[in-house]
Design a protein around this motif. Structure first.
Motif, PDB file in Angstrom:
ATOM      1  N   MET A 157      -4.328   1.567 -10.955  1.00 29.86           N
ATOM      2  CA  MET A 157      -3.887   0.824  -9.637  1.00 29.86           C
ATOM      3  C   MET A 157      -4.867   0.904  -8.654  1.00 29.86           C
ATOM      4  SD  MET A 157       0.188   2.058  -9.873  1.00 29.86           S
ATOM      5  CE  MET A 157       0.662   0.654  -8.639  1.00 29.86           C
ATOM      6  N   TYR A 158      -5.654   2.141  -8.494  1.00 30.48           N
ATOM      7  CA  TYR A 158      -6.535   1.887  -7.551  1.00 30.48           C
ATOM      8  C   TYR A 158      -7.645   1.247  -7.826  1.00 30.48           C
ATOM      9  CZ  TYR A 158      -3.422   5.373  -5.508  1.00 30.48           C
ATOM     10  OH  TYR A 158      -2.438   5.886  -4.691  1.00 30.48           O
ATOM     11  N   GLU A 159      -8.075   1.022  -9.047  1.00 31.44           N
ATOM     12  CA  GLU A 159      -9.107   0.166  -9.416  1.00 31.44           C
ATOM     13  C   GLU A 159      -8.841  -1.383  -9.248  1.00 31.44           C
ATOM     14  OE1 GLU A 159     -12.335   1.025 -10.403  1.00 31.44           O
ATOM     15  OE2 GLU A 159     -11.631   3.049  -9.879  1.00 31.44           O
ATOM     16  N   ALA A 160      -7.733  -1.684  -9.410  1.00 32.33           N
ATOM     17  CA  ALA A 160      -7.076  -2.879  -9.388  1.00 32.33           C
ATOM     18  C   ALA A 160      -7.037  -3.324  -7.765  1.00 32.33           C
ATOM     19  CB  ALA A 160      -5.759  -3.068 -10.013  1.00 32.33           C
ATOM     20  N   LEU A 161      -6.819  -2.186  -6.865  1.00 30.01           N
ATOM     21  CA  LEU A 161      -6.747  -2.513  -5.534  1.00 30.01           C
ATOM     22  C   LEU A 161      -7.838  -3.007  -4.900  1.00 30.01           C
ATOM     23  CD1 LEU A 161      -4.333  -2.162  -3.472  1.00 30.01           C
ATOM     24  CD2 LEU A 161      -5.627   0.067  -2.888  1.00 30.01           C
ATOM     25  N   ARG A 190      -6.652   7.003   3.426  1.00 27.49           N
ATOM     26  CA  ARG A 190      -7.698   8.261   2.684  1.00 27.49           C
ATOM     27  C   ARG A 190      -8.650   8.772   3.611  1.00 27.49           C
ATOM     28  NH1 ARG A 190      -5.046  10.538  -0.050  1.00 27.49           N
ATOM     29  NH2 ARG A 190      -6.638  11.763  -0.694  1.00 27.49           N
ATOM     30  N   GLY A 191      -9.152   7.918   4.595  1.00 28.09           N
ATOM     31  CA  GLY A 191     -10.028   8.493   5.626  1.00 28.09           C
ATOM     32  C   GLY A 191      -9.563   9.421   6.624  1.00 28.09           C
ATOM     33  N   VAL A 192      -8.269   9.273   6.799  1.00 24.60           N
ATOM     34  CA  VAL A 192      -7.525  10.224   7.446  1.00 24.60           C
ATOM     35  C   VAL A 192      -7.141  11.363   7.085  1.00 24.60           C
ATOM     36  CG1 VAL A 192      -5.035  10.848   8.686  1.00 24.60           C
ATOM     37  CG2 VAL A 192      -6.315   8.154   8.966  1.00 24.60           C
ATOM     38  N   ALA A 193      -7.010  11.354   5.554  1.00 20.53           N
ATOM     39  CA  ALA A 193      -6.843  12.633   4.772  1.00 20.53           C
ATOM     40  C   ALA A 193      -8.001  13.363   4.811  1.00 20.53           C
ATOM     41  CB  ALA A 193      -6.493  12.377   3.297  1.00 20.53           C
ATOM     42  N   VAL A 214      -6.747  -0.797   4.078  1.00 20.02           N
ATOM     43  CA  VAL A 214      -5.631  -0.045   4.616  1.00 20.02           C
ATOM     44  C   VAL A 214      -5.663   1.136   3.723  1.00 20.02           C
ATOM     45  CG1 VAL A 214      -3.492   0.224   4.880  1.00 20.02           C
ATOM     46  CG2 VAL A 214      -4.235  -1.904   5.306  1.00 20.02           C
ATOM     47  N   PHE A 215      -5.822   1.224   2.523  1.00 20.99           N
ATOM     48  CA  PHE A 215      -6.018   2.350   1.560  1.00 20.99           C
ATOM     49  C   PHE A 215      -7.139   3.417   2.115  1.00 20.99           C
ATOM     50  CE2 PHE A 215      -8.354   3.762  -2.111  1.00 20.99           C
ATOM     51  CZ  PHE A 215      -7.600   4.854  -2.393  1.00 20.99           C
ATOM     52  N   VAL A 245       0.893  -1.253  -0.050  1.00 21.56           N
ATOM     53  CA  VAL A 245      -0.068   0.021  -0.015  1.00 21.56           C
ATOM     54  C   VAL A 245       0.826   1.272  -0.129  1.00 21.56           C
ATOM     55  CG1 VAL A 245      -1.735   1.405   1.299  1.00 21.56           C
ATOM     56  CG2 VAL A 245      -1.886  -1.148   1.042  1.00 21.56           C
ATOM     57  N   PHE A 246       1.963   1.102   0.860  1.00 21.25           N
ATOM     58  CA  PHE A 246       2.781   2.605   0.779  1.00 21.25           C
ATOM     59  C   PHE A 246       3.524   2.830  -0.472  1.00 21.25           C
ATOM     60  CE2 PHE A 246       2.497   0.839   5.177  1.00 21.25           C
ATOM     61  CZ  PHE A 246       1.551   1.878   5.991  1.00 21.25           C
ATOM     62  N   SER A 247       3.716   1.709  -1.167  1.00 20.71           N
ATOM     63  CA  SER A 247       4.404   2.210  -2.663  1.00 20.71           C
ATOM     64  C   SER A 247       3.261   2.788  -3.644  1.00 20.71           C
ATOM     65  CB  SER A 247       5.007   0.699  -3.178  1.00 20.71           C
ATOM     66  OG  SER A 247       5.978   0.514  -2.256  1.00 20.71           O
TER      67      SER A 247
END
Length: 326
Positions: A302-306, A320-323, A315-316, A99-101
């Motif tokens: 990449m986000y669709e594939a996630l 994003r919820g923290v953002a 985790v993603f 996720v961090f990459s």
């Protein structure tokens, strides 16, 4: 060097070192930026202080015992107690670290720190390698990663087309470079300078320290702030080591790790600006600031594939919820 070192021979190297009064933690790491080295040293000072000298830290720096992947394997085997490695590498030991990459995961450095300091998000990730014989203790900022090149600057996504870039041994990083139209080549950091010099690579991606400390600025004069990722470094410890420490000393190690991270925050920002100035003044590197939107748009698949990877996607969403709560 490491290829010639077996676990037995590495053990022989470290057994001969002077033993502490009660417990010595053997901490090996690869070459690192000065603030991170200082923070790792600070960790050792804090451990000794908090345990009244019952636990000390002995360092094996600058890849003496191997590169980052080899050092993680040594921690897994219990041959050494601790190491510090890039989060990009950690993906091959626990997929959730991938996720961090992901490119453009964090909106800002403030968002980055808010996530990495959130135990609810981070503790399950740190524990993801528990069955593998080690866990995460804390993180260090490794800056924002951008592209730098040998022949011409990257000022748009089109400028990446057909170029060969060194990436970390991370499937996520490899996919990102592919989507941007370039050819990813996974290799260890030690090989990058020569590969840039000989034209095996057209460029690489890293923070400003790669230009100065690794001296890539001697052969790559164009640094483009596309700011595609902020991948943390992680401090790891063997579960065998944690198990043999007393509860009091184990708590001291955990506290020292967190305090070392706070120390690192204080020195990183100033240091990275100094390295940028050094890259320009001493290496003749020119900095460029492309429009980020087309880079962000290019990596959206990449986000669709996630979504097909529920653990990573959860985790993603938490990140994003923290953002959204800022």
């Amino acid at each position: 060097m490491f290829e010639k070192l077996t676990a037995v021979s590495v053990a022989a190297l470290i057994v001969g070192a002077p033993a502490a009064m009660a417990e010595t933690l053997r901490f090996a790491y690869a070459s690192n930026a000065t603030p991170t080295v200082e923070a790792m040293q600070k960790f050792g000072e804090l451990v000794a202080e908090k345990t009244s000298g019952d636990v000390t830290v002995q360092y094996f720096p600058d890849s003496q015992l191997g590169g980052e992947r080899e050092l993680v394997e040594l921690v897994k085997a219990g041959t050494i107690d601790m190491t510090k490695v890039s989060g990009g590498l950690m993906e091959s030991f626990a997929p959730v670290y991938g996720v961090f990459s992901l490119p453009y995961l964090f909106d800002s450095e403030e968002h980055y720190y808010k996530v990495l300091d959130n135990a609810e998000i981070m503790q399950p990730i740190y524990n993801a390698t528990d069955d593998g014989g080690f866990v995460g203790l804390t993180y260090f900022n490794s800056g924002a990663r951008s592209f730098y090149t040998t022949k011409a600057p990257v000022e748009s996504v089109a400028d990446l087309k057909g170029l060969k870039f060194r990436v970390m041994q991370s499937p996520t990083s490899i996919r990102m470079v592919e989507l941007l139209g370039a050819t990813p080549i996974a290799m260890g950091q030690a090989e990058v300078y020569t590969s840039l010099q000989q034209g095996v690579l057209d460029g690489a991606e890293n923070n400003e320290y790669a230009i100065t400390i690794a001296r890539h600025g001697e052969v790559a004069k164009y640094y483009s702030y596309d700011l595609h990722s902020r991948i943390p470094d992680f401090m790891l410890i063997s579960t065998r080591t944690l198990d043999r420490l007393s509860e009091e000393n184990r708590q001291a190690v955990l506290e020292a790790a967190k305090e070392a991270t706070e120390f690192h925050k204080g020195v990183w920002a100033t240091a990275i600006e100094a390295e940028k100035q050094k890259a320009a003044d001493e290496f003749g590197v020119t900095f460029y600031y492309p429009d980020l939107k087309e880079f962000q748009d290019a990596v959206q698949p990449m986000y669709e594939a996630l979504k097909a990877e529920p653990e990573k996607y959860a985790v993603f969403e938490a990140i994003r919820g923290v953002a959204g709560s800022e």
